[in-house]
Design a protein around this motif. Structure first.
Motif, short mmCIF file in Angstrom:
data_model
loop_
_atom_site.label_atom_id
_atom_site.label_comp_id
_atom_site.label_asym_id
_atom_site.label_seq_id
_atom_site.Cartn_x
_atom_site.Cartn_y
_atom_site.Cartn_z
N ARG A 16 0.83 -1.20 0.00
CA ARG A 16 0.00 0.00 0.00
C ARG A 16 0.87 1.25 0.00
N ASP A 17 0.60 2.12 -0.94
CA ASP A 17 1.29 3.40 -1.03
C ASP A 17 0.84 4.28 0.13
N ILE A 18 1.78 4.76 0.95
CA ILE A 18 1.40 5.54 2.13
C ILE A 18 0.88 6.93 1.77
N VAL A 19 1.03 7.34 0.52
CA VAL A 19 0.53 8.65 0.10
C VAL A 19 -0.92 8.57 -0.38
N SER A 20 -1.16 7.69 -1.34
CA SER A 20 -2.50 7.60 -1.94
C SER A 20 -3.39 6.57 -1.25
N GLY A 21 -2.78 5.61 -0.54
CA GLY A 21 -3.54 4.52 0.05
C GLY A 21 -3.83 3.41 -0.93
N GLU A 22 -3.38 3.56 -2.18
CA GLU A 22 -3.64 2.56 -3.21
C GLU A 22 -2.72 1.35 -3.02
N VAL A 23 -3.29 0.16 -3.21
CA VAL A 23 -2.50 -1.07 -3.19
C VAL A 23 -2.03 -1.34 -4.61
N MET A 24 -0.74 -1.53 -4.77
CA MET A 24 -0.19 -1.75 -6.11
C MET A 24 1.02 -2.68 -6.04
N ALA A 25 1.47 -3.12 -7.19
CA ALA A 25 2.61 -4.03 -7.27
C ALA A 25 3.87 -3.35 -6.75
N GLU A 26 4.72 -4.14 -6.10
CA GLU A 26 5.99 -3.60 -5.59
C GLU A 26 6.80 -2.93 -6.70
N ARG A 28 5.99 -0.97 -8.82
CA ARG A 28 5.59 0.41 -9.06
C ARG A 28 5.86 1.31 -7.85
N LEU A 29 6.56 0.76 -6.87
CA LEU A 29 6.78 1.47 -5.61
C LEU A 29 8.25 1.56 -5.25
N ILE A 30 8.56 2.48 -4.35
CA ILE A 30 9.89 2.58 -3.75
C ILE A 30 9.73 2.22 -2.27
N ARG A 31 10.60 1.33 -1.78
CA ARG A 31 10.56 0.98 -0.37
C ARG A 31 11.51 1.88 0.41
N PHE A 32 11.07 2.32 1.57
CA PHE A 32 11.88 3.12 2.48
C PHE A 32 11.90 2.45 3.84
N VAL A 33 13.01 2.63 4.55
CA VAL A 33 13.11 2.13 5.93
C VAL A 33 13.69 3.24 6.80
N ALA A 34 13.61 3.03 8.11
CA ALA A 34 14.19 3.98 9.06
C ALA A 34 15.65 3.64 9.28
N GLY A 35 16.54 4.64 9.13
CA GLY A 35 17.95 4.45 9.43
C GLY A 35 18.19 4.47 10.93
N PRO A 36 19.41 4.16 11.36
CA PRO A 36 19.74 4.13 12.80
C PRO A 36 19.45 5.45 13.51
N MET A 53 8.25 1.08 4.35
CA MET A 53 7.20 2.04 4.03
C MET A 53 7.28 2.26 2.53
N TRP A 54 6.15 2.16 1.86
CA TRP A 54 6.13 2.11 0.40
C TRP A 54 5.48 3.36 -0.18
N VAL A 55 6.12 3.91 -1.21
CA VAL A 55 5.62 5.12 -1.86
C VAL A 55 5.67 4.90 -3.38
N ALA A 56 4.66 5.36 -4.07
CA ALA A 56 4.63 5.25 -5.53
C ALA A 56 5.90 5.82 -6.13
N ALA A 57 6.39 5.17 -7.16
CA ALA A 57 7.67 5.54 -7.76
C ALA A 57 7.53 6.75 -8.68
#
Length: 217
Positions: A16-26, A28-36, A53-57
């Motif tokens: 799920r894209d955290i911006v639009s709420g749309e569920v889409m294929a990986e 089409r998305l960029i994955r983000f994580v929290a650094g130290p 955390m996934w955001v549309a590419a």
């Protein structure tokens, strides 16, 4: 594999894209994580530890997520997103795509030089025509015209200079390259499509009408 198993596998590759709420294929998305230190870190290979955390590419989506604090909201924890996060993603994608070209050359999935590329296009083996952004218009135009007559036509990629391509492919200057159809080209296409959301795949000063971007399979 049963149809149920395939369905489960396909669902596992959707986020799920955290911006639009749309569920889409990986893809089409960029994955983000929290650094130290709580900074938002792009994870293009989708391998870094931690909750993703996934955001549309595309540039607008990443900029919106950064400006509106959507990463912190998704993580339910303090997080810092750099103002130039979208530009970081674009630069990382460029580096990843260029590196993949070098690996593809070593694996025999690329061919370079006008005559070899022309042959690859004519035989329907070219998935992508990779042209140096600063190459001469004459040779590029001939290959583009040839590509337009193929069905389906290869995609056209003109992001890197001849020097950049040469460094990646082990040549002094590389102008014309064909990425041959196959699994490697399919993986490369995924990253190229993600990059297209952040920057053009063709230079603005190219006057030829570009071949259509490759369609989704």
């Amino acid at each position: 594999m049963t149809s149920v198993a395939r369905t489960h596998a396909e669902a596992a590759r959707e986020r799920r894209d955290i911006v639009s709420g749309e569920v889409m294929a990986e893809a089409r998305l960029i994955r983000f994580v929290a650094g130290p230190d709580g900074a938002v870190v792009p994870d293009l290979a989708r391998k870094l530890p931690g909750r993703g955390m996934w955001v549309a590419a595309d540039r607008a989506s990443v900029e919106t997520a950064a400006k509106k604090g959507l990463f912190a909201r998704s993580a339910k924890a303090p997080m810092k997103a750099s103002p130039d996060l979208a530009e970081q993603v674009s630069a990382l994608l460029r580096a990843r795509i260029l590196n993949a070209l070098g690996l593809a050359r070593k694996a025999g999935d690329l061919t370079s030089g006008f005559e070899k590329v022309s042959s690859a296009i004519s035989s329907g083996k070219a998935a992508w025509l990779v042209e140096a952004s600063d190459g001469a218009a004459d040779g590029r135009g001939k290959l583009l015209r040839l590509a337009r007559h193929q069905s389906p036509p290869p995609g056209v990629f003109g992001v890197f200079t001849a020097t950049e391509l040469g460094l990646a492919l082990g040549g002094e200057n590389v102008i014309h390259t064909a990425f041959l159809a196959g699994r490697a080209a399919e993986r490369w296409t995924e990253d190229v499509r993600r990059l297209a959301g952040f920057s053009p795949l063709l230079p603005e000063d190219w006057r030829e009408e570009p071949v259509e971007a490759k369609r989704e399979p």
